[in-house]
Every structure is written in C-alpha cells, then in structure tokens.
Design an enzyme around this catalytic site. Structure first.
Site, short mmCIF file in Angstrom:
data_model
loop_
_atom_site.label_atom_id
_atom_site.label_comp_id
_atom_site.label_asym_id
_atom_site.label_seq_id
_atom_site.Cartn_x
_atom_site.Cartn_y
_atom_site.Cartn_z
N ARG A 1 0.70 -1.78 -0.27
CA ARG A 1 0.11 -0.13 0.56
C ARG A 1 1.21 1.09 -0.11
O ARG A 1 1.72 1.28 0.85
CB ARG A 1 -1.44 0.30 1.19
CG ARG A 1 -1.86 1.70 1.51
CD ARG A 1 -2.41 1.32 2.36
NE ARG A 1 -4.16 0.38 1.80
CZ ARG A 1 -5.39 0.40 2.74
NH1 ARG A 1 -4.91 1.22 3.68
NH2 ARG A 1 -6.11 0.06 2.45
N HIS B 1 -7.51 0.41 -6.06
CA HIS B 1 -7.54 -0.17 -5.14
C HIS B 1 -8.34 -1.79 -5.76
O HIS B 1 -9.44 -1.66 -5.86
CB HIS B 1 -8.41 0.84 -4.02
CG HIS B 1 -8.29 -0.08 -2.98
ND1 HIS B 1 -7.24 -1.03 -2.56
CD2 HIS B 1 -8.46 0.79 -2.05
CE1 HIS B 1 -7.92 -1.48 -0.68
NE2 HIS B 1 -8.26 -0.31 -0.50
N GLN C 1 -9.94 -4.03 -3.74
CA GLN C 1 -11.30 -3.62 -2.72
C GLN C 1 -12.91 -3.84 -3.63
O GLN C 1 -13.11 -4.23 -3.01
CB GLN C 1 -11.44 -2.13 -2.50
CG GLN C 1 -12.08 -1.47 -1.67
CD GLN C 1 -13.38 -1.94 -0.27
OE1 GLN C 1 -11.96 -1.59 0.13
NE2 GLN C 1 -14.09 -2.53 -0.06
N ASP D 1 -17.06 7.34 -1.79
CA ASP D 1 -15.57 6.53 -0.63
C ASP D 1 -15.71 8.33 -0.25
O ASP D 1 -16.31 9.22 -0.98
CB ASP D 1 -14.32 6.93 -1.71
CG ASP D 1 -13.73 6.31 -1.33
OD1 ASP D 1 -13.42 5.72 -0.24
OD2 ASP D 1 -12.15 6.51 -2.06
N CYS E 1 -16.05 1.21 0.62
CA CYS E 1 -14.85 0.68 1.30
C CYS E 1 -14.23 0.85 2.38
O CYS E 1 -13.84 0.29 2.89
CB CYS E 1 -14.22 1.06 0.09
SG CYS E 1 -13.23 3.16 0.73
N ARG F 1 -13.16 -8.57 1.80
CA ARG F 1 -11.89 -8.50 1.77
C ARG F 1 -11.61 -9.30 1.35
O ARG F 1 -9.78 -10.13 1.38
CB ARG F 1 -11.40 -6.72 2.47
CG ARG F 1 -12.09 -5.68 2.24
CD ARG F 1 -11.39 -5.16 1.35
NE ARG F 1 -10.04 -5.35 0.35
CZ ARG F 1 -9.53 -4.10 0.76
NH1 ARG F 1 -9.71 -3.22 2.12
NH2 ARG F 1 -8.34 -4.24 1.24
N1 NVA Z 1 -9.56 6.41 -1.37
C1 NVA Z 1 -9.52 5.74 0.29
C2 NVA Z 1 -10.27 4.98 0.11
C3 NVA Z 1 -9.31 4.18 1.71
C4 NVA Z 1 -9.26 2.68 1.59
C5 NVA Z 1 -7.97 6.72 -0.03
O1 NVA Z 1 -7.63 6.45 -0.98
O2 NVA Z 1 -7.80 6.89 1.73
N1 CP Z 2 -10.99 -0.25 2.33
C1 CP Z 2 -9.92 0.03 2.92
O1 CP Z 2 -8.82 -0.35 2.35
O2 CP Z 2 -9.56 0.29 4.28
P1 CP Z 2 -8.69 0.30 5.00
O3 CP Z 2 -7.65 1.09 4.62
O4 CP Z 2 -8.93 -0.12 6.70
O5 CP Z 2 -7.60 -0.95 4.74
#
Ligand code: NVA
Ligand code: CP
Length: 304
Positions: A102, A129, A132, A220, A260, A288
């Site tokens: 990540r 993502h 997800q 989101d 998500c 997930r």
């Molecule tokens: N768009 C959000 C998704 C979190 C799972 C982010 O990138 O923070």
């Molecule tokens: N939806 C998601 O990826 O959650 P986290 O940021 O908690 O991993």
C-alpha cells in the site's frame, strides 16, 4: 496472471475465476473446511499508509491459508530512508513468496513487479484499489445474483476507488455512471479505457441523473489518505455529492450501497443511508478477506 497491480491487467475471465474461488473459500470457511494452499509461505505487507481492513484481512487470510504474513511499515524499512524500490524488490524476493504493498505512487508497485521475482499485490495506491473492487463485485454478486447488465453508480471524488470501479465493473459486464465535480474527474487513462464501452459508461456532475436506475450506489471519502491538507477545499467542492435519501429514491428500488470504509457520515453518505445499508457495507468489508485469499491462491499457490 502473475500479479495484481491494477484491474486493467486482468481479463473478465480472470476476475470472474477469482470471484468464484472467493465464493468457494468463503463457503468452506463458514463450514469449517480449511485448505492450506499456501503452507510454509510468507507474504510481506508493506504499508506506506494507514490501514485497518487491508492489513487485518491479508494477515488473517494468509494465516487461514497455512502461511504467515509480515507487517512491514515503511517507517521501519530502509525504503522509508530512501533505499530504491529496485533493490528492495530484489532483496525481498529472496525471502518472501509474495508482497502486498500500500503506497502512494502506482509506479512503485509496477517497479516492485518489474524488479522482483515474486507476485506483487496492490493494496491501494493513489491510482487504484483493485482488492477492494474485487470484494465489492463479490458482494454485489452475492446480493444480486449476477453482475451482467447491472448499473453501478459512484458518487464523489474521481479517486482510486472511482478508477477501479470503472475498470472492474465495466470489465465484468456492468454499466457504470460516475457523478463527480468537473475538477475531480477520474484518471485520464481510465476515462480512455471506459470509452471502449460506449454507452455502458457515463459521467456527469449531475448526481441524480447518474443515480437514476442504479442497482448499486457507491461512494468514498472526499479527501483520501495524503490529501488531508486539502480537506477544507474539498468539503466545499464536494457539497452535494452525497449518497442520501434523494439519491436512493432516484436509484432502482432495492438498490444496494457499497462503501469501502472508513466512512465520513454526513459528508459523502448520510448516517441514515449508511445504517439502512450497513449489512451490505459490512459484507463488503468481510469479503475483502475472501477475495484476497482467492487472489493469493491464484497468484502464489504452487500447484494452481
Ligand atoms: N480513497 C480512499 C480509500 C481508502 C480505503 C483513500 O485512498 O484514502
Ligand atoms: N477499505 C480499505 O482499504 O480499508 P483500510 O484502509 O482500513 O485498509
């Protein structure tokens, strides 16, 4: 398929095969049947951003598959002090059987795959993502019975989630409508990808037009990880881009909601709509685990 870097690298068949395996693994887990497809294997999990779901579901999934997962915070790794990803990839490939990462830049994920020699899984970048969206497609199919022809409407920021919804949902045969402010549209590469799908794809700043007849309504956060400094500007820009009763009234009767998580109530979604659709949203979070186990088996199991 060798990696999961972004969903546009995968075919419809590869996505559906993975969802089928995810369904099977979920069923088996619920019935006490365990399969140690990844016995003796180790997944490295590199995190340059926070996580609840991704970290816990990958770690638990790896354990359930008979392997182990290592949580590698970039704060502790040499990568956080500037060791090049090219070297990190080659070193970690000597120890591990797979890497979930990540991070911010999609290029970093692509470079890990280019320089390493083990499967790489994208656990979220600024661009996409994919894990997800596999979980979301699994959840929609569970609730609706199929995916083909259903209309998915995403309301909000044209961010990593929007990019992945467009690619994933169009690839499996859904229709996709995106409602976002003109200054916050999805990535140009993704909009170009969507062009090939003709009128199965639409995008507009008119929320109710996009929500009309939707079977699945998604949203989101307005400010993603790394954009905390823009939060005030974004609050203004996204006012009105909210999943609320008006949106649900425009959608098809029985439309489901996906988020998500984490969610910001009364920003991108009202608390009322969130709670009315909490079962679907927490099924999505649960999935997930199952979807990522399927991804890991597909990419890492030696006999698959
Ligand atoms: N768009 C959000 C998704 C979190 C799972 C982010 O990138 O923070
Ligand atoms: N939806 C998601 O990826 O959650 P986290 O940021 O908690 O991993």
């Amino acid at each position: 398929m060798k990696h999961l870097l972004k969903l546009s690298d995968w075919s419809k068949e590869e996505i559906l095969d993975t969802l089928n395996l995810a369904d099977q693994l979920k069923y088996e887990l619920k019935h006490g049947i365990t399969h140690h497809h990844l016995a003796g294997q180790t997944l490295g999990m590199i995190f340059q951003k926070s996580s609840t779901r991704t970290r816990v579901s990958f770690e638990t999934g790896m354990y359930q598959l008979g392997g182990q997962a290592l949580f590698l915070s970039s704060r502790d790794l040499q990568i956080g002090r500037g060791e090049p990803v090219q070297d990190t990839a080659r070193v970690l490939s000597r120890y591990l059987d797979g890497i979930m990462i990540r991070t911010f830049a999609q290029q970093e994920v692509e470079d890990l795959a280019k320089y390493g020699s083990i499967p790489i899984i994208n656990g979220l970048t600024d661009y996409c993502h994919p894990c997800q969206i596999l979980a979301d497609l699994m959840t929609v199919r569970e609730h609706k019975g199929s995916l083909e022809g259903l209309k998915l409407c995403y309301i909000g920021d044209g961010n990593n989630m929007a990019n992945s919804y467009i690619v994933g949902a169009l690839t499996v045969g859904m229709r996709v409508a995106i409602a976002c402010p003109n200054d916050y549209r999805p990535d140009p590469f993704v909009l170009d990808f969507a062009k090939a799908y003709g009128d199965r794809f639409s995008i507009s700043s008119n929320v109710l037009d996009m929500a009309a007849g939707a079977d699945v309504v998604c949203t989101d956060v307005w400010a993603s990880m790394g954009q905390e400094g823009e939060a005030a500007v974004r609050q203004k820009a996204f006012a009105g881009f909210q999943v609320n009763d008006d949106v649900m009234a425009a959608a098809n009767p029985g439309a489901m909601v996906q988020h998500c998580l984490p969610a910001h109530r009364e920003e991108e979604i009202t608390a009322k709509v969130f709670e009315e659709h909490a079962d679907e949203i927490f099924d999505e979070a649960e999935n997930r685990l199952h979807a990522q186990k399927a991804v890991m088996v597909k990419l890492m199991a030696k006999n698959k």
